[in-house]
Motif scaffolding. Sequence first.
Motif, PDB file in Angstrom:
ATOM      1  N   UNK A 287       0.848  -1.197   0.000  1.00 47.21           N
ATOM      2  CA  UNK A 287       0.000   0.000   0.000  1.00 47.21           C
ATOM      3  C   UNK A 287       0.884   1.247   0.000  1.00 47.21           C
ATOM      4  N   UNK A 288       1.827   1.266  -0.905  1.00 50.42           N
ATOM      5  CA  UNK A 288       2.745   2.393  -0.954  1.00 50.42           C
ATOM      6  C   UNK A 288       3.878   2.209   0.035  1.00 50.42           C
ATOM      7  N   UNK A 289       4.505   3.327   0.409  1.00 46.89           N
ATOM      8  CA  UNK A 289       5.711   3.268   1.237  1.00 46.89           C
ATOM      9  C   UNK A 289       5.643   4.277   2.377  1.00 46.89           C
ATOM     10  N   UNK A 290       6.314   3.914   3.469  1.00 49.15           N
ATOM     11  CA  UNK A 290       6.445   4.774   4.631  1.00 49.15           C
ATOM     12  C   UNK A 290       7.865   5.330   4.679  1.00 49.15           C
ATOM     13  N   UNK A 291       8.040   6.644   4.626  1.00 52.47           N
ATOM     14  CA  UNK A 291       9.399   7.198   4.764  1.00 52.47           C
ATOM     15  C   UNK A 291      10.018   6.803   6.107  1.00 52.47           C
ATOM     16  N   UNK A 292      11.305   6.497   6.086  1.00 47.03           N
ATOM     17  CA  UNK A 292      12.024   6.107   7.302  1.00 47.03           C
ATOM     18  C   UNK A 292      12.443   7.377   8.041  1.00 47.03           C
ATOM     19  N   UNK A 293      11.592   7.821   8.969  1.00 42.33           N
ATOM     20  CA  UNK A 293      11.735   9.140   9.576  1.00 42.33           C
ATOM     21  C   UNK A 293      12.401   9.138  10.945  1.00 42.33           C
ATOM     22  N   UNK A 294      12.816   7.992  11.443  1.00 46.45           N
ATOM     23  CA  UNK A 294      13.288   7.910  12.822  1.00 46.45           C
ATOM     24  C   UNK A 294      14.343   8.963  13.146  1.00 46.45           C
ATOM     25  N   UNK A 295      15.392   9.036  12.345  1.00 46.99           N
ATOM     26  CA  UNK A 295      16.483   9.952  12.647  1.00 46.99           C
ATOM     27  C   UNK A 295      16.062  11.398  12.451  1.00 46.99           C
ATOM     28  N   UNK A 296      15.263  11.653  11.419  1.00 43.15           N
ATOM     29  CA  UNK A 296      14.805  13.023  11.160  1.00 43.15           C
ATOM     30  C   UNK A 296      13.941  13.541  12.305  1.00 43.15           C
ATOM     31  N   UNK A 297      13.062  12.683  12.826  1.00 43.24           N
ATOM     32  CA  UNK A 297      12.203  13.096  13.938  1.00 43.24           C
ATOM     33  C   UNK A 297      13.037  13.284  15.202  1.00 43.24           C
ATOM     34  N   UNK A 298      13.982  12.385  15.434  1.00 47.08           N
ATOM     35  CA  UNK A 298      14.822  12.480  16.629  1.00 47.08           C
ATOM     36  C   UNK A 298      15.582  13.798  16.684  1.00 47.08           C
ATOM     37  N   UNK A 299      16.092  14.227  15.532  1.00 45.88           N
ATOM     38  CA  UNK A 299      16.898  15.445  15.530  1.00 45.88           C
ATOM     39  C   UNK A 299      16.035  16.705  15.441  1.00 45.88           C
ATOM     40  N   UNK A 300      14.720  16.529  15.248  1.00 49.77           N
ATOM     41  CA  UNK A 300      13.805  17.665  15.300  1.00 49.77           C
ATOM     42  C   UNK A 300      13.432  18.278  13.983  1.00 49.77           C
ATOM     43  N   UNK A 301      13.568  17.538  12.892  1.00 54.62           N
ATOM     44  CA  UNK A 301      13.239  18.090  11.575  1.00 54.62           C
ATOM     45  C   UNK A 301      11.737  18.339  11.445  1.00 54.62           C
ATOM     46  N   UNK A 302      11.404  19.452  10.866  1.00 51.97           N
ATOM     47  CA  UNK A 302      10.003  19.761  10.572  1.00 51.97           C
ATOM     48  C   UNK A 302       9.481  18.804   9.517  1.00 51.97           C
ATOM     49  N   UNK A 303       8.208  18.420   9.645  1.00 54.08           N
ATOM     50  CA  UNK A 303       7.576  17.509   8.701  1.00 54.08           C
ATOM     51  C   UNK A 303       6.466  18.216   7.945  1.00 54.08           C
ATOM     52  N   UNK A 304       5.987  17.554   6.873  1.00 55.52           N
ATOM     53  CA  UNK A 304       4.844  18.061   6.128  1.00 55.52           C
ATOM     54  C   UNK A 304       4.068  16.872   5.547  1.00 55.52           C
ATOM     55  N   UNK A 305       2.804  17.064   5.171  1.00 59.95           N
ATOM     56  CA  UNK A 305       2.046  15.948   4.599  1.00 59.95           C
ATOM     57  C   UNK A 305       2.637  15.509   3.262  1.00 59.95           C
ATOM     58  N   UNK A 306       2.624  14.204   3.006  1.00 62.44           N
ATOM     59  CA  UNK A 306       3.178  13.690   1.754  1.00 62.44           C
ATOM     60  C   UNK A 306       2.427  14.227   0.549  1.00 62.44           C
ATOM     61  N   UNK A 307       1.116  14.419   0.680  1.00 68.08           N
ATOM     62  CA  UNK A 307       0.326  14.889  -0.458  1.00 68.08           C
ATOM     63  C   UNK A 307       0.704  16.298  -0.866  1.00 68.08           C
ATOM     64  N   UNK A 308       1.357  17.043   0.047  1.00 70.08           N
ATOM     65  CA  UNK A 308       1.801  18.393  -0.290  1.00 70.08           C
ATOM     66  C   UNK A 308       3.108  18.375  -1.049  1.00 70.08           C
ATOM     67  N   UNK A 309       3.732  17.186  -1.178  1.00 72.82           N
ATOM     68  CA  UNK A 309       4.999  17.077  -1.879  1.00 72.82           C
ATOM     69  C   UNK A 309       4.803  17.497  -3.328  1.00 72.82           C
ATOM     70  N   UNK A 310       5.540  18.503  -3.749  1.00 71.02           N
ATOM     71  CA  UNK A 310       5.408  18.987  -5.109  1.00 71.02           C
ATOM     72  C   UNK A 310       4.349  20.039  -5.274  1.00 71.02           C
TER      73      UNK A 310
END
Length: 502
Positions: A287-310
Amino acid sequence: MTSASPTESASALPVADLAVVGAGPAGLAAAATALAGGLTVVLVDAGHSPGGQFWRQPAPGAQVSGTEGLHHDLPTFAALIATLQRHERAGSLIRLAGHHVWTLEAGDPVTLYAVDRSGRPGTERPRTIRASRLLIATGAYDRPMPFPGWDLPGVLTVGGLQALLKGGGVAAGHRVVVAGTGPFLLPVAAGLAERGSRVVVCEAGHPSAWGRHLAAVAALPDKLVEGMGYAAQLVRARVPVHLRTVVVAAHGADRVEAVTLARVDADGRVRPGTERRVEADVVGIGWGFEPQLDLAVTVGCRLRPAAAYGSSVGGQANPSAPAALESPVVWVDDGQWTSVSGVLAAGEVCGVGGAALALREGQLAAESVLADLGLPAATNRDDLRLVRRIVARHRRFAAALQQAHPVRARLLEALPEDTTVCRCEQVRAGAITEAVAQGATDVRQVKQLTRAGMGWCQGRICGPAVHALLAASGGGVPRVPTERLVAAPVPLRVLAGLSEEA
């Protein structure tokens, strides 16, 4: 925000200009570009061979046949590896294969803490890496969705089927059902059929969904040609493709023996009376793919909805479409910088858009580091403008892909209550819906009430399903990834050895 610091230790490695986590297309392109620009690079990857899932290779020394035609753009891969090998011999590149980065902290320099698993089991040791800049290129993994019997042996992810094909030339079964949504189903089904499997494809969506995105497709004719090529392979192999169809149950004693298929409507609801049984010894779910966000979230990176990509470059959403589940991705600017100073991201962690996009994002990230350090670009100005145009086109296509192949919020509306959702903690669907009835409004609260997500995978597998059940129960909250200060299992002897690391 930074992670909690492990015991401080000195590193045996010099402080590099750039640390790259992930040796898939984005990480390889970034490392090669940075090295061409004169930087020192540490390339860290959990795999024992470079290439990621896209360029997965058989194990070194393995006698494998039957992988012909499964890999794309191998000349680019060969050129990248040749570049890395040259710089590794020159000493400007340190490549750490079989190393799992389990936490990191931002700063100057950025510090990464890894487990060295490159040796035999039981010989793991700590490794500390420091660099002026960090690129997170950790990719993505398959997103399954539960149904009764999905925990039977023989039920795999579609990515697992492809890994067996690419890494071992192995077709996992004789009668294979490939189900879910998205164009990734096609190459896997074609590869299986070419190796003699009898394949049935079940696509939950419908090609008509691409009608709103013709401009994005027209801008990348190679994508259309590739898709038509797979479709032609399936036609030649007489592989049936059932649209708006899903697997609602798998059956068997010791392993899967059959599945029940059913039609779904545009909202993702199963249409009663359309169920039918199909024999199968292997099922591949994707059913598609899940980005591997563990390290990005740990270090505090801002996120956004995937549908907003592009969306900043013309992504077209359909406001009248049924509600879809969204996975967050890492927010980056035009130079691939995240919201955390000194940290960049590229590839699937920024949105699932394919290897061609990941390559160019990795290249842009390295150019951003060169510019940030006051060094000349490794790519000439005209080529760099072309790279940015390519990225823009691929991001439009990535946004279209998310919108044309969504995971509908109603998908699990009729999931039987005794279906296991969290396989690690054996939490059933009924317990989750009961938690929602008691007032749980997000994945974290469901976790606290049911233990769903507290097991070995830490919610990586069941998280999307829990979110879907929340949505089916009327919860419309956005999905927020769990922060994991320990992103990979770490033996206690490795933690103890941090203070002794030389």
